[in-house]
Every structure is written in C-alpha cells, then in structure tokens.
Design an enzyme around this catalytic site. Structure first.
Site, PDB file in Angstrom:
ATOM      1  N   HIS A 170       5.739  -6.943 -12.936  1.00 61.80           N
ATOM      2  CA  HIS A 170       5.088  -5.928 -12.094  1.00 61.80           C
ATOM      3  C   HIS A 170       4.082  -5.187 -12.969  1.00 61.80           C
ATOM      4  O   HIS A 170       4.420  -4.755 -14.067  1.00 61.80           O
ATOM      5  CB  HIS A 170       6.158  -4.975 -11.566  1.00 61.80           C
ATOM      6  CG  HIS A 170       5.672  -4.016 -10.527  1.00 61.80           C
ATOM      7  ND1 HIS A 170       4.798  -2.986 -10.801  1.00 61.80           N
ATOM      8  CD2 HIS A 170       5.954  -3.923  -9.202  1.00 61.80           C
ATOM      9  CE1 HIS A 170       4.567  -2.309  -9.681  1.00 61.80           C
ATOM     10  NE2 HIS A 170       5.249  -2.857  -8.709  1.00 61.80           N
ATOM     11  N   ARG A 215      -1.128   2.577  -6.191  1.00 58.68           N
ATOM     12  CA  ARG A 215      -2.413   1.849  -6.191  1.00 58.68           C
ATOM     13  C   ARG A 215      -2.860   1.567  -4.760  1.00 58.68           C
ATOM     14  O   ARG A 215      -4.051   1.580  -4.451  1.00 58.68           O
ATOM     15  CB  ARG A 215      -2.272   0.542  -6.981  1.00 58.68           C
ATOM     16  CG  ARG A 215      -2.259   0.778  -8.486  1.00 58.68           C
ATOM     17  CD  ARG A 215      -2.050  -0.493  -9.268  1.00 58.68           C
ATOM     18  NE  ARG A 215      -0.656  -0.910  -9.279  1.00 58.68           N
ATOM     19  CZ  ARG A 215      -0.211  -2.115  -8.986  1.00 58.68           C
ATOM     20  NH1 ARG A 215      -1.057  -3.063  -8.640  1.00 58.68           N
ATOM     21  NH2 ARG A 215       1.075  -2.385  -9.034  1.00 58.68           N
TER      22      ARG A 215
HETATM   23  O1  MEZ Z   1       8.266  -5.542  -3.358  1.00 54.79           O
HETATM   24  C1  MEZ Z   1       8.148  -4.912  -4.404  1.00 54.79           C
HETATM   25  O2  MEZ Z   1       8.280  -5.428  -5.503  1.00 54.79           O
HETATM   26  C2  MEZ Z   1       7.780  -3.477  -4.341  1.00 54.79           C
HETATM   27  C3  MEZ Z   1       7.736  -2.880  -3.004  1.00 54.79           C
HETATM   28  C4  MEZ Z   1       7.498  -2.823  -5.462  1.00 54.79           C
HETATM   29  C5  MEZ Z   1       6.746  -1.556  -5.589  1.00 54.79           C
HETATM   30  O3  MEZ Z   1       5.795  -1.539  -6.346  1.00 54.79           O
HETATM   31  O4  MEZ Z   1       7.065  -0.564  -4.941  1.00 54.79           O
END
Ligand code: MEZ
Length: 526
Positions: free
Chosen positions: A313, A333
């Site tokens: 992420h 974002r």
């Molecule tokens: O689905 C995801 O990984 C999610 C919703 C993450 C986030 O950034 O909030």
C-alpha cells in the site's frame, strides 16, 4: 534536520503544486516503472518452491519456507473429535463471519474457530471503503473493467464477474443488518472514488469502514446459535484416505492442548501474510496475519495462484516509529491529498493504481528525493492539511476521525501538518485457487477472502477486498452448508500430513520452520 523543519516545504509549495503537471505514463512506461521499483520484481527476494502443488514456481523466500514448513501435529495424534459439526469455519474476520452466517442460515450446524478474538482481523483495519457499483452513472461492467485493468488483466474473469454483479445485493445485506454507511445530506448513500477506478463507487463509514462492518457481523454471529471458539488456532487440517477434507486440529492457546474438530466441510478464512514481513517490509496487517490457511491448504494438496505478487500500500506511516507500517488510508488521496517529495513537488497521480504509486514513492526515495527521518527511514509527505485548505476547516477531522486520533496519540496533528509515508506490506494478491463457490481443488475444503487467489490479479483495487470477503464468504458458506447436507462425516486421518512429510524428505527439505507460525517471529511465545 528536525521533522518539523522538513515539513515546512509542504506548506510553502502548496499553491505552486496546484498547477503542477503530473507524469502521464504510457502502458510501456508503467511497466518499466513497476519492473524497476516495485518489490515484486526484486529477484533476490524470490526462490522456487521445492515441492507440492506449486513446485518450481517462484515466490518470496518467507512464503516458500512457510509452505514447505513442518506440521506441528504428530502423526500419532489421538483424533477423537471434541466437536462434530456440519461446517467448520476457520477465521473470525469478515470472510469467516459472512461464511458462518450464511452456512447457519442454510440450517447447518456451524462452528467458527478463530486464533484470537472474534473480529481480530484485517477486516477491522480496512479504512477507506467497500466498492459497489450502485450509482446510475456506474455499472458492474464498469467495475469489472476497472478491476481487470488494475489487476494487469490477470484476474480470474469468472470470480470477478460474480463479485461485481453481487456487490449491490451485498450492500443491501449489510444495510439490512445495520451497517451505517455514510450518506449525503439528502439521505442517499454517499460514494467516493478510489485509486484506479473510473467512477466513484466506494461506500464508506468515515475512515473505519471495516470496523463498522465487523461491529455488525460480530453481533450477528453472537446472536445466532453459531458455536464460537476464540483463541483456538487451526494448526492442521484432517483428511480421509481419499484426500477429502474432514475437519481440523485446533490449538487452544490458553492451555496449549490440541482439539480435534470433525466437519463435513471446512471453510478457510484466515486472511493474509503481512506479518511474515516479506522482504523486511513493515505491514498494515493485524497481528495474526501469518498465512496459516495457505500453509494448511498447501499440505492438503491445494493449488495456489499468483504466489509471486503482493500489494504494498503506497501510504504506510513512516513516522513516528510507533506507527511504522500502519495504514494511512487511500481515502485521503481520494479526497485530493497530494504526495510530495523533499523538493516540494508532486511526482505521481495519487489516484493511479497502487503498484504505480508505490513504485513512484520508492523511486523518489531511492533517487534521493525522499525525506529521511532521524532513525534513517525515508518517505514522502502526504499533504493532509490540504483537504482543510481546499474543502474548508474541519474536513480532515470529519472525514478521517480515526486517522486524526491515531496520530494525536503521538502528538501529531494531521489537520495542521502533513504525514510521512512509505509503502507498507498490505495484501497478498494471490492465494488458494477457488471456483465461484469458494471450492478449492481439495474436496470439501472451501476458501474465502484474502486466503483465496485469482480474483484481484496482480494488483488489487482499493475497496475490492471488503467486497470479496462478503461475496465469497456468502457463496462459500451457502455452498459448504448445502454440500454438508448431502455427505456423511468422513474418516479423520493425518494421511496427507504423512504424505507431505515424505515428500519433504524426498526433496531434501528438513529442519525448516514449523507452519503455521500463528504469530510473527518477534511475538513473545509464552
Ligand atoms: O481496500 C483497501 O485496501 C483499503 C480500503 C485501504 C485504504 O487505503 O483505506
């Protein structure tokens, strides 16, 4: 330099960034960027799996060791069952709860076993929303196409079709159970746009969507006659002599005893592998995310898909140290938060797919345009105060209360100051191969949620995980219950473990780790 000094550039450059042109990548350029900077392409982190259904395939060393690991269960374990049920669900997160509820609704006798407490899972930590195509401007087809593009066209089309088509009915189910999704002032459901999506389709509950969904699912499980075993970690599956799954061995974490459960069908919903910290990455995952289901299913002979691809992420916390790896939701974002390098410049479309955004952040840091903390970490800024500047004071506090609180504990006010971020290990894109009803290649063994693979291709879109859990939790629960009605309880043996041990010996594998590991290596064992 002090972190507050370094932050000043973000405030200073806010106006000039508004007019900055962002890089626009051709498909070939995206590919080159990902190959150069994305952790999935670091060859030295990978090795072939030595034996089993995925023998010869490359995966990260940590996962290879887990899959080839030694079972903690002795061959001569007394297999007299302590519990006999129709459906055993392993895992107490979103997929496990959905599966248990739907199996129970079919009239099955259901036992849900979970390693920690009911609800302790990545689901409660999902912040930014659940994708469902519900608006007039949107459609399941558009959702399908966005997801396929995000997944580099490597998604299983059948699974994906089912997921996008069943999104609206899942949303209705959750609403009917009492999930409080955000609404507009006129009372209609509010939708937001996530990275890689062409339309706004995220249903949210501020920045604690997963927590709200789990609140309701947990209550629902507790309100039904579903037998619940908490602090009961599955450590091995059981099989009959023909290789079909017939139950599982749990370890009671209170007294360390092994508990045998006989079940006509078993649903694995144990989540992902963030706590393996592959390639040394910090993780956004909960403490129990150690890939237990993958290890157990693999020993049963289940085939895994796309074991070489993981999601980092883009915005994990890179400061302060206490929060390293914690999720900073993509929602920020989505609402216009800029990513900013040490020169005060934006360097990527913040709503590009996660693999592109993460690769771009890593590039900035590797090429000296990252911000270095006193402990030697690097990251880039996420301009959180920009949301208040653009949308009015109080926006950050109102839309991201959990994030504001998370940072406030460490004296950081994200409504006033930007936060430092760096990619964090978030999700395993692959997993056990399933069909549209969650059936794995092993008879009577079902898999749901992050433990399964194929749906998301090589890069999952934001909010598709919560939907995946609900759709395939429902399908696996319903199908496992129906199947249980038509079969007798099979014999309980550890034949597959004996075969696996023999296979390991034949391939010269010995002295590896015990798997499942249940907790990360740094956990206090007693
Ligand atoms: O689905 C995801 O990984 C999610 C919703 C993450 C986030 O950034 O909030």
């Amino acid at each position: 330099m002090d972190i507050h000094e370094l932050q000043k550039i973000v405030h200073k450059t806010r106006d000039s960034r508004r007019t900055q042109t962002l890089p626009k990548y051709s498909p070939a350029e995206r590919d080159t960027l990902i190959k150069k900077y994305h952790p999935d392409h670091r060859e030295s982190a990978y090795r072939p799996i030595k034996f089993g259904a995925n023998a010869g395939e490359l995966t990260v060393r940590e996962l290879a060791a887990l899959l080839e690991g030694e079972s903690p269960v002795p061959d001569d374990l007394d297999l007299t069952p302590a519990h006999t049920v129709d459906v055993l669900v392993i895992g107490g997160g979103g997929a496990g709860c959905a599966a248990a509820l739907h199996a129970y609704a079919q009239g099955a006798k259901v036992l849900l076993a979970t390693k920690l407490r009911l609800g302790d899972s990545n689901t409660v930590m999902a912040q930014g929303g659940i994708q469902v195509a519900i608006t007039n401007e949107d459609s399941p087809i558009q959702h399908f196409l966005d997801t396929l593009k995000g997944g580099h066209m490597k998604n299983d089309h059948e699974l994906l079709k089912v997921m996008v088509e069943e999104g609206p009915s899942v949303a209705k189910w959750l609403l009917d159970l009492g999930v409080l999704f955000d609404r507009d002032s006129d009372g209609n459901l509010h939708v937001k746009k996530g990275g890689g999506s062409s339309k706004p389709r995220l249903l949210t509950c501020s920045d604690y969507t997963g927590l709200e969904i789990m609140r309701v699912l947990k209550d629902e499980v507790l309100n039904q006659k579903i037998q619940l075993l908490e602090f009961s970690a599955a450590v091995e599956l059981l099989s009959d002599r023909g290789g079909a799954c017939t139950g599982a061995v749990l370890r009671d974490l209170d007294n360390k005893r092994l508990v045998v459960v006989a079940a006509k069908t078993v649903i694995l919903a144990t989540g992902g592998i963030g706590r393996l910290h592959i390639q040394g990455f910090p993780t956004s995952n909960h403490y129990g995310a150690t890939g237990d289901g993958l290890a157990m299913a693999y020993r049963m002979g289940a085939k895994l898909l796309q074991v070489d691809t993981f999601q980092y992420h883009p915005t994990g916390a890179a400061y302060p140290e206490q929060l390293i790896g914690a999720l900073v939701t993509e929602g920020i974002r989505s609402e216009g938060g800029h990513l900013v390098n040490a020169r005060g410049e934006r360097f990527v479309n913040e709503l590009d797919t996660r693999d592109v955004v993460s690769s771009s952040i890593i590039r900035e840091c590797e090429e000296g345009r990252g911000i270095r903390t006193m402990t030697g970490r690097t990251g880039v800024w996420l301009d959180t105060p920009l949301l208040d500047v653009e949308q009015g004071p109080g926006t950050v506090e109102k839309h991201f209360p959990a994030m504001v609180r998370q940072y406030k504990r460490y004296g950081i006010d994200i409504t006033k100051d930007p936060v430092l971020t760096y990619p964090t290990l978030h999700y395993q894109n692959g997993g056990v191969q399933i069909d549209v009803n969650g059936k794995s290649g092993v008879r009577n063994l079902f898999v749901a949620g992050e433990t399964s693979g194929g749906l998301h291709g090589r890069n999952r879109l934001m909010g598709n995980s919560l939907l995946d859990l609900m759709v395939f939790g429902r399908r696996s629960g319903t199908t496992a219950a129906a199947q249980a009605k038509s079969i007798p309880q099979g014999e309980l043996t550890l034949e597959h473990v004996k075969r696996f041990r023999a296979d390991a010996r034949a391939h010269g594998v010995s002295g590896g780790i015990t798997s499942p590991m249940l907790f990360p290596a740094y956990a206090k064992k007693e």
